[in-house]
Design a protein around this motif. Structure first.
Motif, short mmCIF file in Angstrom:
data_model
loop_
_atom_site.label_atom_id
_atom_site.label_comp_id
_atom_site.label_asym_id
_atom_site.label_seq_id
_atom_site.Cartn_x
_atom_site.Cartn_y
_atom_site.Cartn_z
N GLU A 363 -8.57 13.55 3.46
CA GLU A 363 -8.07 12.48 4.38
C GLU A 363 -6.52 12.30 4.50
O GLU A 363 -6.00 12.48 3.28
CB GLU A 363 -8.71 11.18 3.98
CG GLU A 363 -10.41 11.12 4.32
CD GLU A 363 -10.80 11.20 5.67
OE1 GLU A 363 -9.78 10.48 6.39
OE2 GLU A 363 -11.61 11.73 6.13
N PRO A 364 -5.92 11.90 5.61
CA PRO A 364 -4.46 11.80 5.49
C PRO A 364 -4.36 10.67 4.43
O PRO A 364 -4.95 9.78 4.32
CB PRO A 364 -4.13 11.42 6.97
CG PRO A 364 -5.33 11.82 7.58
CD PRO A 364 -6.59 12.02 6.74
N VAL A 365 -3.11 10.45 3.96
CA VAL A 365 -2.80 9.39 3.10
C VAL A 365 -1.46 8.98 3.35
O VAL A 365 -0.65 9.74 3.79
CB VAL A 365 -2.67 9.75 1.22
CG1 VAL A 365 -4.20 10.22 1.06
CG2 VAL A 365 -2.07 11.00 1.07
N GLU A 366 -0.98 7.79 2.99
CA GLU A 366 0.38 7.52 3.25
C GLU A 366 0.88 6.40 2.14
O GLU A 366 0.21 5.76 1.51
CB GLU A 366 0.21 6.74 4.75
CG GLU A 366 -0.66 5.24 4.88
CD GLU A 366 -0.37 4.57 6.29
OE1 GLU A 366 -0.37 3.33 6.00
OE2 GLU A 366 -0.22 5.46 7.22
N ALA A 367 2.28 6.40 2.07
CA ALA A 367 3.09 5.49 1.42
C ALA A 367 3.67 4.54 2.29
O ALA A 367 4.54 4.90 3.14
CB ALA A 367 3.81 6.33 0.34
N ARG A 368 3.42 3.29 2.44
CA ARG A 368 3.97 2.44 3.27
C ARG A 368 4.50 1.09 2.68
O ARG A 368 3.84 0.55 1.88
CB ARG A 368 2.99 2.37 4.26
CG ARG A 368 3.53 1.19 5.40
CD ARG A 368 2.40 0.98 6.59
NE ARG A 368 2.12 2.33 7.16
CZ ARG A 368 2.33 2.95 8.33
NH1 ARG A 368 3.44 2.23 8.98
NH2 ARG A 368 2.04 3.92 8.51
N MET A 369 5.69 0.69 3.25
CA MET A 369 6.17 -0.60 2.52
C MET A 369 7.30 -1.17 3.34
O MET A 369 7.93 -0.39 4.19
CB MET A 369 6.45 -0.30 0.92
CG MET A 369 7.68 0.65 0.81
SD MET A 369 8.09 0.60 -0.88
CE MET A 369 8.41 -0.82 -1.45
N ARG A 370 7.75 -2.36 3.21
CA ARG A 370 8.73 -3.06 3.66
C ARG A 370 10.06 -2.80 2.92
O ARG A 370 9.92 -3.28 1.66
CB ARG A 370 8.51 -4.21 4.19
CG ARG A 370 9.63 -5.20 5.09
CD ARG A 370 9.31 -6.32 5.55
NE ARG A 370 10.32 -6.87 6.16
CZ ARG A 370 10.84 -6.33 7.39
NH1 ARG A 370 10.02 -5.90 8.26
NH2 ARG A 370 11.57 -6.99 8.14
N VAL A 371 11.02 -2.30 3.33
CA VAL A 371 12.21 -2.04 2.54
C VAL A 371 13.52 -2.98 3.05
O VAL A 371 13.61 -3.04 4.40
CB VAL A 371 12.69 -0.65 2.20
CG1 VAL A 371 11.72 0.09 1.41
CG2 VAL A 371 13.11 -0.28 3.61
#
Length: 607
Positions: A363-371
């Motif tokens: 499955e696709p994976v992501e690293a996501r956050m607000r910076v």
């Protein structure tokens, strides 16, 4: 799609892959951000400066009571040198303080009757230039201390090209005088000028190692250079990432690193998503990255004074803020085997690392956050079991991806890079080349931001067939040649005024051709112009590189045919690696011009 909770890892300051970072010259330690530096960051205003009111509360809590001021003390006993910072801030604001408070601040920062103040006059250390001055590790004699300060001044003058015009007054003091911190304050002259700087060194400083002592003195001397280079009004309210970050780097760079900066480095390395305006001494990492990119902070730091945000960063790096944040982001991964841009280096740096591993499977994976502005999201990538890896950058200002043996691909927001993971290769039908072959091992990706917002790195595995179907570059693209000439004229000089279709074609077999037929005008004379260029191309999914480009052009005016003006510009615009983005039926690409700029050309799909 699986979401990797990178934001939690970054916020907690975890280290990478079960390793314990080692501080320079010490035993293995569990690294963590300095809680004192984090607490200091919470006290700063929106500009990144320490408010005078807060500085007075810190003086009252850390040095001695002040009339009518409620004291403040940090919860963490290992806090950074807050007392010295608070005293310097208060001393700069003396004309604005109530008389009783101002009198107490003067009594602290000015020498008492039993303290001897030594004087280093401009030019006194000129004969000492050429080598690094080292401070003794015991309380020095007056002659020794004067020589150390004069030597450091002379050395920094040589490195910066800035001749210090201020007299430096220096003394050693009991810890209680300054809360145990080294301290530099201005001696005000007329009209907001500074006529001298005053350095107070706690005697317990000289119980540390020689490199830490010398670094601290050089740090304080750098504040004298700041007072000399900029009016006090430009330093009042200046961000601490500039004032203290510069001084911390200067001190450590002067001695080549010391144990005294370890906590600062840990905080920089383990808090990639921290706002620049909440940094102070830990901004040492920013200056080290600038040095690693080829800038000379000794020469670019003083011109930063009086500037803020992106303008200050661009002055430091001597390049765009976008390029600066990309380099900061990649350096925080700390995977030098992928190339120098993926490692952090600097004086006194520790082994701390925070970039977590993003494992790509079915499955696709992501690293996501607000910076925040000038924050970064660095990750490592572990991909196996598929044919093609695709990594996409979302948000931010600039990103990059690298895999072993495949090199680094720089990406703009919305761009992606693809890497072949199979030994058999990943050729599309028609033998179209383009997908770099990755070797075994971890890759890396990073994205940096110049403004606050959400950023993400998305990784997924594709089959070769899916990769080939996803390529949107193949086809015929068109714009008016006037648009192309307008861009080229800004970079390569005057070109004719022409109108007609400019057509660029990318074919499935890796061939490229472009050209136009147009009506043109020079002054009051009209005529026709034609040009044709051909070559090969490779496509990474985010950049294309043209090779073996040949072609020429001509213009006919009043029956006379001549070489096409500006044809060299056309060849340059076609013969480089270009960043590109496809949005629906619009292709936007930019290429590097000889002056370092990146002109942009926009075309529309015709077939």
């Amino acid at each position: 799609m699986l979401l990797l909770a990178v934001l939690l890892a970054a916020a907690s300051g975890c280290t990478g892959a079960g390793t314990k970072p080692t501080r320079s010259g010490g035993d293995p330690v569990e690294a963590r951000p300095d809680p004192g530096l984090l607490a200091l960051g919470e006290l700063l205003d929106a500009r990144g400066a320490l408010p005078v009111e807060q500085a007075l509360r810190m003086v009252a809590g850390l040095v001695e009571p002040l009339p009518g001021v409620e004291p403040w003390t940090p919860a963490d006993t290992t806090a950074p040198p807050m007392a010295g910072l608070a005293l310097r801030t208060a001393a700069q604001a003396l004309p604005t303080l109530d008389a009783p408070v101002a009198d107490r601040i003067r009594a602290i920062v000015e020498p008492s009757a039993d303290e001897e103040e030594l004087v280093v006059r401009p030019g006194q250390g000129l004969a000492r230039r050429g080598s690094t001055t080292v401070a003794p590790d015991t309380v020095p004699s007056n002659e020794e201390l004067t020589g150390v300060v004069a030597g450091i001044v002379a050395d920094i003058e040589e490195r910066t090209g800035h001749r210090l015009r201020l007299t430096v007054r220096v003394r050693t003091v009991a810890d209680a005088r300054t809360g145990g911190d080294a301290l530099t304050t201005p001696v005000a002259g007329d009209g907001g000028t500074t006529r001298a700087c005053r350095i107070a060194l706690p005697r317990t400083l000289f119980g540390a190692d020689a490199s830490s002592i010398t670094s601290t003195i050089a740090h304080e001397v750098w504040h004298c250079f700041q007072y000399d280079a900029a009016p006090l009004r430009n330093l009042d309210g200046a961000p601490l990432w500039i004032i203290e970050g510069q001084a911390e780097w200067a001190g450590e760079a002067y001695v080549g690193g010391s144990p005294s900066s370890a906590a600062r480095w840990d905080t920089w390395l383990l808090q990639p998503a921290r706002a620049l305006t909440t940094r102070s001494y830990d901004a040492i990492g920013l200056y080290a990255v600038a040095a690693a990119t080829g800038a000379d902070p000794w020469r670019t730091m003083l011109p930063m004074l009086g500037r803020r945000g992106a303008r200050a960063v661009e002055t430091l790096f001597d390049r765009s803020a976008t390029e600066a944040v990309r380099r900061v982001a990649t350096s925080l991964v700390r995977s030098p085997e992928l190339g120098e841009v993926w490692e952090s280096r600097g004086p006194g740096i520790t082994g701390s690392r925070v970039a977590p591993v993003l494992t790509v499977a079915a499955e696709p994976v992501e690293a996501r956050m607000r910076v925040p502005a000038f924050g970064a999201l660095p990750i490592r990538i572990n991909a196996s079991g598929g044919e093609v890896l695709r990594v996409t950058v979302e948000g931010g200002a600039a990103g990059a991806v690298a895999m072993p043996l495949a090199g680094t691909v720089e990406l703009a927001p919305g761009g992606h890079a693809m890497f072949c993971l199979t030994e058999e290769g990943c050729a599309c039908p028609g033998a179209r080349p383009g997908t770099p072959q990755a070797g075994a091992g971890e890759g890396a990706a990073a994205v940096g931001a110049t403004t606050a917002g959400e950023v993400a790195l998305v990784a997924e595995l594709l089959t070769v067939e899916e990769m080939c179907e996803s390529s949107g570059l193949v086809g015929e693209w068109v714009t008016d040649v006037a648009n192309v000439m307008r861009v080229l004229s800004a970079e390569y000089g005057t070109v004719p005024s022409c109108r007609g279709p400019w057509v660029a074609t990318f074919t499935a077999d890796g061939r490229f051709n472009a050209g136009y037929e147009a009506s043109c005008r020079i002054a009051d004379v009209t005529g026709r112009a034609t040009a044709r260029f051909t070559g090969n191309y490779t496509d990474t999914g985010r950049t294309f590189t043209l090779s073996d480009v040949v072609g020429d052009g001509s213009m006919t005016l009043n029956g006379r045919t001549m070489p096409l003006p500006g044809v060299d510009g056309f060849r340059t615009a076609l013969g480089n690696t270009a960043d590109y983005v496809i949005d629906g039926d619009t292709l936007t690409y930019s290429f590097a011009a000889p002056d370092g700029s990146k002109p942009t050309i926009v075309l529309t799909r015709r077939s």
